[in-house]
Enzyme design. Structure first.
Site, mmCIF file in Angstrom:
data_model
loop_
_atom_site.group_PDB
_atom_site.id
_atom_site.type_symbol
_atom_site.label_atom_id
_atom_site.label_comp_id
_atom_site.label_asym_id
_atom_site.label_seq_id
_atom_site.Cartn_x
_atom_site.Cartn_y
_atom_site.Cartn_z
ATOM 1 N N ASN A 425 34.472 41.572 35.216
ATOM 2 C CA ASN A 425 35.856 42.012 35.082
ATOM 3 C C ASN A 425 36.799 40.996 35.717
ATOM 4 O OD1 ASN A 425 38.068 44.139 34.696
ATOM 5 N ND2 ASN A 425 38.211 43.671 36.872
ATOM 6 N N GLU A 426 37.580 40.304 34.881
ATOM 7 C CA GLU A 426 38.693 39.426 35.284
ATOM 8 C C GLU A 426 38.268 38.187 36.065
ATOM 9 O OE1 GLU A 426 42.364 42.637 35.191
ATOM 10 O OE2 GLU A 426 41.791 41.791 37.134
ATOM 11 N N ASN A 427 36.979 37.921 36.203
ATOM 12 C CA ASN A 427 36.579 36.799 37.045
ATOM 13 C C ASN A 427 36.887 35.448 36.401
ATOM 14 O OD1 ASN A 427 35.709 38.783 38.710
ATOM 15 N ND2 ASN A 427 33.536 38.395 38.453
#
Length: 816
Positions: A425-427
């Site tokens: 997630n969003e990394n």
């Protein structure tokens, strides 16, 4: 002998034994051991013993920070009678950094909340009484110590959650408290077996034409290499094989199986799959059973003239994802069982949701969650557990990542509801935009997990499902990862930097995160906080975890309403603003179908009572935003929006039946005067849409600040369009007659409008805390009557429901 399982959930005692916070342990806590519940955790045990206040109330979260800095020891005794069997200690989940001792001998250590552990204790058990002890090192101390090994890697929030395999949101999030837990959070048991046992069963279920295939991969743990028989039964078919190996594959073909479909597309047919392990002589050794479903799933990421698609295709049919993001339903997840999951699933399906995304900062949920998804037809998008941080790819973390991913993929493989594995997630977005690169230099940060390690595990263990490296993701290293024209996107400039009307600037292919913040229900807020409340009172601030949250709430309100004069008005305004934002965003994105193929709103649920983006608050109550979600996810939707300089009516039909209807369009003054009316002939194909320009006499008001366009369509909710911004509207003072009356199971409240009522909502919990209204956010014209149905399990004063009606009028009037 058949494998025997004996849970070890009784007789546990808990005490502090060190850690950096040991000097802060209150005297009563350290005075004597505390009875511990297993499964459970330290926080809930101390709470049950009356030694600490509820961490969810007032500012208790900060007062209890010491718990996460203490090492804790669990101990129990149990009786055992040795026999010829092998005995394993099986730990379903230990949170997190633990040392296990049996009768004073160390049997193993753990450092991962997200996986199970098995220890052979056969030769350590003694006849009679045995003592088991598990000592948990502070996960916060451990994570900070890992900085010496990995260096300081970027992460959101204050604590290095990325350096330990633990539920990230335990360390605080922009909707969650810092409650760093420890404990035996999933079942623990002794398992006795001989000859062989089923170490894992991994069915890969596919459909080819009219034939279903189940390729059942079976791993065995063996005492010796003597032959054993494996028998697999599915849908009336039975296949047996004899093996002396440690693994085998049994394939079962099922002619013309009934398919499993997402809700709204067909039935959720499932079949019991059973695997029995026995000796060649017929003595049963072990048994495994699950329900499986036959279906195919693809993720269409084809290129087209608009960019790169992101579209789920199930059984050959395109599915518009009407989704919501799922976070752990409690900071103490052992408290969430099947009944609580079922209540969340009912709230989700009642709101039209057909997909839940299990977010990467939480946990792999328990089997009950995925069973309910299978049963209810909810698609599951499963993140691997990486969120908003850079993660080291070196040992020992790498080994833990591989072990937990292999276990998770194997455990969840039987579930037909699971349709996507997502790497993080969003990394990747964070690496590009959040200032990580100068800090990282040439160190690893997780990309190797998302683009190499995890996809290889999925390809090996679960090739029946698609994999995506991250969310957001644009499917090319040459593009920005959050490019809305390609793949899935997160829209967070809206809310963080600007008004929700900003959603109208986007034409995304798939929105996997977007949302707006708002207060929980008043009953929930007042249960959690004592004293007089204001938007800036300490308790309210403590329960608003959003970055610069109070200022953002105020800024987003100011774009639509004058400053609220008192706390009740502020509370209602934040709820209404959130509801409007969710409704506008989803209606706009659905109007872009088929180019836009889905939305996943942030978020369905909360883990505690908090001001957040959820539509169901931490006490399980529906916020007004839930009703906006339901209305905008309706199977048949009519919405109005601008395309260029013209007003366009869009009708969306998310059913398998064509939709013919004749909507009535009226331009009406706020005083009820009808200026123009017209009708359209809608002919909307199944799973399709139709667009019509609104005729100019309807689209061009005489007084923009005092008129609206109203569209009433059979089988669809009323659609409206206002010709001026909220702050310019000359809304009248709300006047109406309300007639509450008891009916079986609750109450009805009949409301007759004497003036235009905008966003008429009955906040039922304020009249009776368990009450739930069936409607909200209604636009009611002068002279019209609407009826609210109220479920109220306990008797209440009917007149109280007339006192909790609210409108946008009351917020807007102060501007004029």
């Amino acid at each position: 002998m058949t494998l025997r399982r004996r849970t070890l959930h009784d007789g546990w005692l808990l005490r502090p034994v060190g850690g950096s916070g040991s000097g802060e342990v209150p005297a009563p806590v350290g005075a004597a051991p505390v009875r511990a519940s297993v499964p459970g955790c330290v926080h809930t045990d101390l709470l049950a013993a009356g030694l600490v206040p509820d961490p969810y109330l007032d500012e208790n979260e900060a007062r209890l920070a010491w718990i996460g800095r203490v090492d804790w020891r669990y101990e129990t005794e149990f009786e055992h009678t040795p026999d010829a069997s092998i005995v394993d200690l099986v730990c379903g989940g230990l949170d997190t950094v633990a040392r296990l001792e049996l009768n004073g001998t160390e049997i193993g250590t753990t450092a991962n909340m997200h996986r199970g552990y098995r220890f052979d204790v056969t030769h350590l058990l003694t006849p009679g009484t045995n003592r088991l002890a598990i000592t948990f090192t502070s996960a916060l101390d451990h994570a900070e110590a890992q900085r010496e090994h990995y260096g300081d890697l970027p992460h959101t929030n204050d604590h290095p959650f990325n350096l330990v395999r633990k539920m990230a949101c335990n360390f605080g999030w922009d909707w969650g408290p810092v409650l760093v837990t420890a404990g035996i959070w999933r079942p623990i048991a002794l398992e006795q077996w001989r000859r062989a046992r089923l170490a894992s069963v991994r069915p890969l279920v596919t459909v080819d034409g009219n034939t279903g295939h189940a390729e059942v991969h079976i791993a065995l743990q063996r005492e010796d290499d003597a032959p054993v028989e494996v028998r697999v039964s599915l849908a009336g078919q039975e296949v047996a094989t004899t093996t002396s190996e440690e693994s085998t594959v049994v394939t079962v073909d099922v002619p013309e199986p009934r398919l499993w479909w997402p809700r709204g597309y067909g039935e959720q047919h499932r079949y019991p799959l059973e695997v029995v392990l026995s000796t060649p002589e017929g003595e049963e050794l072990d048994r495994w059973s699950r329900q499986v479903g036959f279906r195919s799933v693809e993720l269409d990421t084809s290129a087209d003239e608009h960019g790169t698609a992101f579209r789920f295709v199930v059984n050959g049919k395109r599915v518009f994802a009407k989704g919501a993001n799922w976070i752990p339903d409690d900071c103490f997840p052992h408290r969430v069982g099947r009944d609580r999951y079922a209540r969340r699933f009912t709230q989700a399906t009642d709101a039209g949701v057909n997909l839940l995304r299990v977010w990467g900062g939480g946990i792999y949920e328990s089997d009950e969650f995925y069973d309910l998804a299978d049963e209810r037809g909810i698609l599951v998008w499963q993140d691997f557990l990486f969120a908003c941080a850079a993660y080291p790819e070196e040992e020992p973390l790498r080994g833990e990542v591989v072990a937990e991913a292999r276990e998770a993929v194997t455990r969840l493989a039987p579930h037909p509801s699971l349709v996507l594995w997502n790497g993080s997630n969003e990394n990747v977005w964070g690496y590009h935009d959040w200032g990580w690169q100068p800090r990282l230099g040439d160190r690893t940060w997780g990309l190797g997990y998302y683009t190499d390690v995890l996809p290889k595990i999925v390809a090996e263990l679960d090739p029946t499902r698609p994999y995506c490296p991250s969310s957001p993701w644009s499917f090319s290293a040459e593009r920005h990862p959050n490019d809305p024209d390609h793949g899935c996107t997160h829209l967070w400039d809206v809310w963080n930097q600007r008004d929700y009307l900003g959603y109208l600037d986007y034409t995304p292919r798939f929105v996997s995160e977007f949302g707006f913040c708002g207060a929980p229900t008043a009953t929930t807020l007042h249960r959690a906080l004592s004293g007089d409340l204001t938007p800036d009172s300490p308790g309210v601030i403590a329960h608003n975890k959003a970055a610069n949250g109070p200022a953002k709430l105020a800024a987003r309100l100011a774009e639509h309403f004058p400053p609220p004069a008192a706390f009740p008005a502020w509370h209602w305004a934040t709820q209404l603003n959130q509801a409007r934002a969710i409704g506008l965003g989803i209606r706009h994105f659905r109007s872009l179908a088929p180019d836009c193929a889905g939305t996943i709103v942030w978020q369905l649920n909360d883990c505690w009572p908090v001001i957040s983006w959820s539509v169901v608050d931490g006490d399980e109550r529906l916020k007004p935003a839930w009703y906006a979600l339901r209305d905008s996810y309706a199977d048949r939707l009519v919405t109005i929006g601008r395309r260029g300089d013209r007003l366009v009516l869009t009708a969306v039909n998310d059913t398998d039946r064509p939709w013919q209807a004749e909507p009535l369009l009226r331009r009406i003054g706020f005083d009820g005067t009808e200026h123009v009316r017209s009708s359209l002939a809608l002919d909307v194909p199944a799973r399709g849409m139709a667009r019509h320009e609104v005729p100019l006499p309807l689209a061009e008001p005489d007084e923009p600040a005092a008129e609206l366009l109203v569209v009433d369509t059979p089988d669809a909710k009323r659609a409206t369009w206002f010709f001026a911004p909220d702050l310019e509207l000359r809304l009248p003072e709300a006047r109406y007659r309300a007639e509450p009356r008891p009916v079986p199971g609750g109450y009805e409240v009949w409301v007759t409008a004497e003036t235009l009522l905008l966003d008429l909502t009955l906040l039922a919990d304020q009249a009776a805390e368990s009450a739930v209204s069936d409607e909200a956010l209604l636009t009611v014209l002068p002279g019209e009557t609407v009826t609210f149905g109220v479920q109220a399990p306990k008797a209440a004063d009917p007149a109280a429901f007339a006192e909790v009606l609210h409108t946008a009028n009351e917020l807007a009037r102060r501007a004029h």
